[in-house]
Design a protein around this motif. Sequence first.
Motif, PDB file in Angstrom:
ATOM      1  N   UNK A 214      -7.237  24.326 -42.704  1.00 21.81           N
ATOM      2  CA  UNK A 214      -6.554  24.126 -41.441  1.00 21.81           C
ATOM      3  C   UNK A 214      -7.330  24.722 -40.494  1.00 21.81           C
ATOM      4  N   UNK A 215      -7.348  23.943 -39.161  1.00 23.25           N
ATOM      5  CA  UNK A 215      -7.818  24.704 -37.838  1.00 23.25           C
ATOM      6  C   UNK A 215      -7.306  25.867 -37.531  1.00 23.25           C
TER       7      UNK A 215
ATOM      8  N   UNK B 134      -5.836  27.041 -34.810  1.00 23.38           N
ATOM      9  CA  UNK B 134      -4.658  26.972 -34.006  1.00 23.38           C
ATOM     10  C   UNK B 134      -3.602  27.073 -35.061  1.00 23.38           C
ATOM     11  N   UNK B 135      -3.771  26.371 -36.402  1.00 20.69           N
ATOM     12  CA  UNK B 135      -2.587  26.561 -37.316  1.00 20.69           C
ATOM     13  C   UNK B 135      -2.465  27.850 -37.901  1.00 20.69           C
TER      14      UNK B 135
ATOM     15  N   UNK C 205       0.838  30.477 -37.647  1.00 19.99           N
ATOM     16  CA  UNK C 205       1.493  30.902 -39.032  1.00 19.99           C
ATOM     17  C   UNK C 205       1.681  32.406 -39.173  1.00 19.99           C
TER      18      UNK C 205
ATOM     19  N   UNK D  27       0.417  27.375 -31.758  1.00 23.27           N
ATOM     20  CA  UNK D  27       1.477  26.375 -31.203  1.00 23.27           C
ATOM     21  C   UNK D  27       2.832  26.923 -31.026  1.00 23.27           C
TER      22      UNK D  27
END
Lengths: 236, 125
Positions: A123-124, A126-127, A131, A151
């Motif tokens: 995952x990038x 940002x993810x 989390x 996000x």
Amino acid sequence: MSALHASLLESPILAIALTLAAYLGGMALFERLGRPSWCPAVLIAAVVTAALLWLLDLDYAEYRRNAGWLTLLLGPATVALAVPLYQQRHHIRDLWRTILLCLPLAALLAAFYSVFLVWLLGAPPEIMASLAPKSVTAPIAIGIVEQIGGSLSLMLGGLLITGVLSTIFVALLARLMKITDPRILGFVLGVNGHAIGTIRAFEIGPTAGAFASLGMSLTGVFSALFLPLAWRLLGW
Amino acid sequence: MTLLRGFLWLLGFQLLGQLIVELLSLPISHAMAGLLLLLAWLLVKGRLDESVATASQALIPLLAMLIMPGVVGIFFVIDEFAGHWLAVVVALAVGTGLSVLTTLWLMLRLMPRPDSGPSERDHSA
């Protein structure tokens, strides 16, 4: 007709009324469903809001901006969390050694496991950032994603899933490991499952509830200091 | 009036937090800095002002409602993170399981035995 629609769309009052109505409706529905522990009340309220937005043909970004007049209260409400933490100070004084050893490690691992796994799965960044505060109580977690750049909505979704899963895993593993000490159960529920875990802990009993709020507050404070620093040091 | 006075205290601490965060360019949110400053102030004073207690009791139950507009967004970012949802769900599920396991084990090792005082019955853990 479209002028009327546009005027309503621009009005913060509609966004605020919609939020309150959906929240109260969601809470009522939550009660009606028998307070299911697998589905937090706020999630039901969010589904109701999304349905209302769709029915009224309102744009989410616009709604979010207008509801900002209401969610401005998140700031002082977060500051207010100092009060329950202050009221817990006797528990901290009694168990400071355990807390000092356990809390930083537990809060760190709560973030690390999932960030590491999601990174492993490709995952990038940002993810990963979204989390990282998954075990932190929502108002504090919002402040954290602002710092580390995730996000907001993905973070809140992960937060709710984590809260629900924590109550399930604690029930399961406590039985396997034969743990019945309400202080341990409460603390673990608060550290991992933030407000959702704390509600569950209060169902176990007042001691578990008190330790859950303690674990939740301390995890929030520690993570708010630690995560942005870690992100800065790692240069993400 | 007690509520308003308490609310003003909370706003004051948030502003103070903002001031310090901006001046020292700290990587924490303004509200978090306000929380820490209020906590420090309460610990130094050693007692809780009635107005601050009233305002905090009024605001804290609203937190779930206040985060809701953000939660709604989850239905609108589904496309944005398409292709990563499986990774997210696996990471959350496995990560949370490991984290609960580690914390339980740590606490079991480190928590002192309960004192002989009356202990609470635990029914449904």
